[in-house]
Design a protein around this motif. Structure first.
Motif, mmCIF file in Angstrom:
data_model
loop_
_atom_site.group_PDB
_atom_site.id
_atom_site.type_symbol
_atom_site.label_atom_id
_atom_site.label_comp_id
_atom_site.label_asym_id
_atom_site.label_seq_id
_atom_site.Cartn_x
_atom_site.Cartn_y
_atom_site.Cartn_z
ATOM 1 N N ILE A 197 -5.019 -3.974 0.117
ATOM 2 C CA ILE A 197 -4.421 -2.687 -0.287
ATOM 3 C C ILE A 197 -5.198 -2.097 -1.460
ATOM 4 O O ILE A 197 -5.555 -0.909 -1.462
ATOM 5 N N ILE A 198 -5.474 -2.913 -2.455
ATOM 6 C CA ILE A 198 -6.182 -2.422 -3.638
ATOM 7 C C ILE A 198 -7.618 -2.061 -3.288
ATOM 8 O O ILE A 198 -8.159 -1.064 -3.772
ATOM 9 N N LYS A 199 -8.248 -2.853 -2.445
ATOM 10 C CA LYS A 199 -9.619 -2.558 -1.997
ATOM 11 C C LYS A 199 -9.684 -1.208 -1.309
ATOM 12 O O LYS A 199 -10.588 -0.401 -1.562
ATOM 13 N N VAL B 77 -0.254 -13.495 1.405
ATOM 14 C CA VAL B 77 0.331 -12.353 0.695
ATOM 15 C C VAL B 77 -0.679 -11.777 -0.283
ATOM 16 O O VAL B 77 -0.897 -10.559 -0.335
ATOM 17 N N VAL B 78 -1.323 -12.636 -1.051
ATOM 18 C CA VAL B 78 -2.307 -12.169 -2.025
ATOM 19 C C VAL B 78 -3.484 -11.509 -1.309
ATOM 20 O O VAL B 78 -3.992 -10.487 -1.762
ATOM 21 N N SER B 79 -3.903 -12.047 -0.187
ATOM 22 C CA SER B 79 -4.989 -11.422 0.593
ATOM 23 C C SER B 79 -4.602 -10.013 1.023
ATOM 24 O O SER B 79 -5.424 -9.094 0.983
ATOM 25 N N GLY B 80 -3.352 -9.837 1.420
ATOM 26 C CA GLY B 80 -2.870 -8.505 1.788
ATOM 27 C C GLY B 80 -2.875 -7.557 0.600
ATOM 28 O O GLY B 80 -3.266 -6.385 0.729
ATOM 29 N N GLY C 13 -14.999 7.204 -9.069
ATOM 30 C CA GLY C 13 -14.831 7.323 -10.509
ATOM 31 C C GLY C 13 -13.419 7.614 -10.973
ATOM 32 O O GLY C 13 -13.159 7.686 -12.173
ATOM 33 N N LYS C 14 -12.512 7.792 -10.048
ATOM 34 C CA LYS C 14 -11.114 8.064 -10.393
ATOM 35 C C LYS C 14 -10.463 6.808 -10.959
ATOM 36 O O LYS C 14 -10.676 5.707 -10.447
ATOM 37 N N GLU C 15 -9.684 6.969 -12.013
ATOM 38 C CA GLU C 15 -8.944 5.849 -12.578
ATOM 39 C C GLU C 15 -7.507 5.893 -12.082
ATOM 40 O O GLU C 15 -6.875 6.938 -12.109
ATOM 41 N N MET C 16 -7.032 4.750 -11.606
ATOM 42 C CA MET C 16 -5.679 4.674 -11.060
ATOM 43 C C MET C 16 -4.980 3.455 -11.658
ATOM 44 O O MET C 16 -5.625 2.476 -12.003
ATOM 45 N N LEU C 17 -3.676 3.545 -11.769
ATOM 46 C CA LEU C 17 -2.920 2.357 -12.114
ATOM 47 C C LEU C 17 -2.041 1.998 -10.943
ATOM 48 O O LEU C 17 -1.718 2.828 -10.105
ATOM 49 N N PHE C 18 -1.686 0.716 -10.856
ATOM 50 C CA PHE C 18 -0.929 0.253 -9.700
ATOM 51 C C PHE C 18 0.030 -0.854 -10.107
ATOM 52 O O PHE C 18 -0.138 -1.512 -11.135
ATOM 53 N N CYS C 19 1.025 -1.025 -9.273
ATOM 54 C CA CYS C 19 1.950 -2.147 -9.375
ATOM 55 C C CYS C 19 2.389 -2.482 -7.952
ATOM 56 O O CYS C 19 2.895 -1.613 -7.242
ATOM 57 N N ILE C 20 2.137 -3.716 -7.553
ATOM 58 C CA ILE C 20 2.526 -4.164 -6.221
ATOM 59 C C ILE C 20 3.360 -5.434 -6.380
ATOM 60 O O ILE C 20 2.914 -6.393 -7.014
ATOM 61 N N ILE C 21 4.546 -5.421 -5.809
ATOM 62 C CA ILE C 21 5.432 -6.577 -5.853
ATOM 63 C C ILE C 21 5.852 -6.914 -4.433
ATOM 64 O O ILE C 21 6.344 -6.051 -3.709
ATOM 65 N N ARG D 45 8.244 -17.477 -3.687
ATOM 66 C CA ARG D 45 8.308 -16.393 -2.692
ATOM 67 C C ARG D 45 8.203 -14.999 -3.297
ATOM 68 O O ARG D 45 8.654 -14.010 -2.726
ATOM 69 N N VAL D 46 7.550 -14.891 -4.453
ATOM 70 C CA VAL D 46 7.315 -13.601 -5.103
ATOM 71 C C VAL D 46 5.886 -13.595 -5.646
ATOM 72 O O VAL D 46 5.459 -14.549 -6.285
ATOM 73 N N ARG D 47 5.161 -12.514 -5.398
ATOM 74 C CA ARG D 47 3.841 -12.295 -5.989
ATOM 75 C C ARG D 47 3.771 -10.846 -6.441
ATOM 76 O O ARG D 47 4.233 -9.942 -5.737
ATOM 77 N N SER D 48 3.173 -10.650 -7.611
ATOM 78 C CA SER D 48 3.040 -9.284 -8.111
ATOM 79 C C SER D 48 1.745 -9.127 -8.898
ATOM 80 O O SER D 48 1.249 -10.082 -9.507
ATOM 81 N N TYR D 49 1.219 -7.918 -8.855
ATOM 82 C CA TYR D 49 0.021 -7.546 -9.614
ATOM 83 C C TYR D 49 0.237 -6.135 -10.131
ATOM 84 O O TYR D 49 0.738 -5.266 -9.419
ATOM 85 N N ALA D 50 -0.160 -5.924 -11.373
ATOM 86 C CA ALA D 50 -0.086 -4.590 -11.973
ATOM 87 C C ALA D 50 -1.298 -4.415 -12.867
ATOM 88 O O ALA D 50 -1.714 -5.349 -13.559
#
Length: 93
Positions: free
Chosen positions: A85-87, A78-81, A59-67, A46-51
């Motif tokens: 967000i990242i798209k 959840v992963v589709s959502g 051309g902008k560079e961004m970093l992210f963390c989604i939990i 019941r936990v998914r995360s991507y960073a």
């Protein structure tokens, strides 16, 4: 890491790219992610995360963390959502 790490390029190359390898092999398949997303994933019950890092269409560079923690329903939804967000960040920034 990017600002002060002298090994940033090697670090970035160590992160999986979508559709090719590692934990992202079967995720982030939309062409918008190709050559724009480098990330690590994490999961438990019941936990998914991507960073990681993305390069936007402008051309902008961004970093992210989604939990997402303690979710109900399918992990795939959840992963589709998270993908959506990242798209949106890639397209609209």
């Amino acid at each position: 890491m990017k600002k002060n790490g002298r090994f940033f390029d090697e670090y970035l190359k160590s992160l999986p790219e979508p559709g090719n390898e590692g934990t992202l092999k079967n995720y982030f398949m939309d062409p918008v992610f190709k050559s724009r997303l480098w990330a690590k994933s994490g999961s438990m019950a019941r936990v998914r995360s991507y960073a990681g890092y993305v390069k936007t269409t402008s051309g902008k560079e961004m970093l992210f963390c989604i939990i997402v923690n303690n979710f109900n329903g399918s992990a795939r939804n959840v992963v589709s959502g998270i993908e959506e967000i990242i798209k949106e960040a890639i397209i609209n920034n």
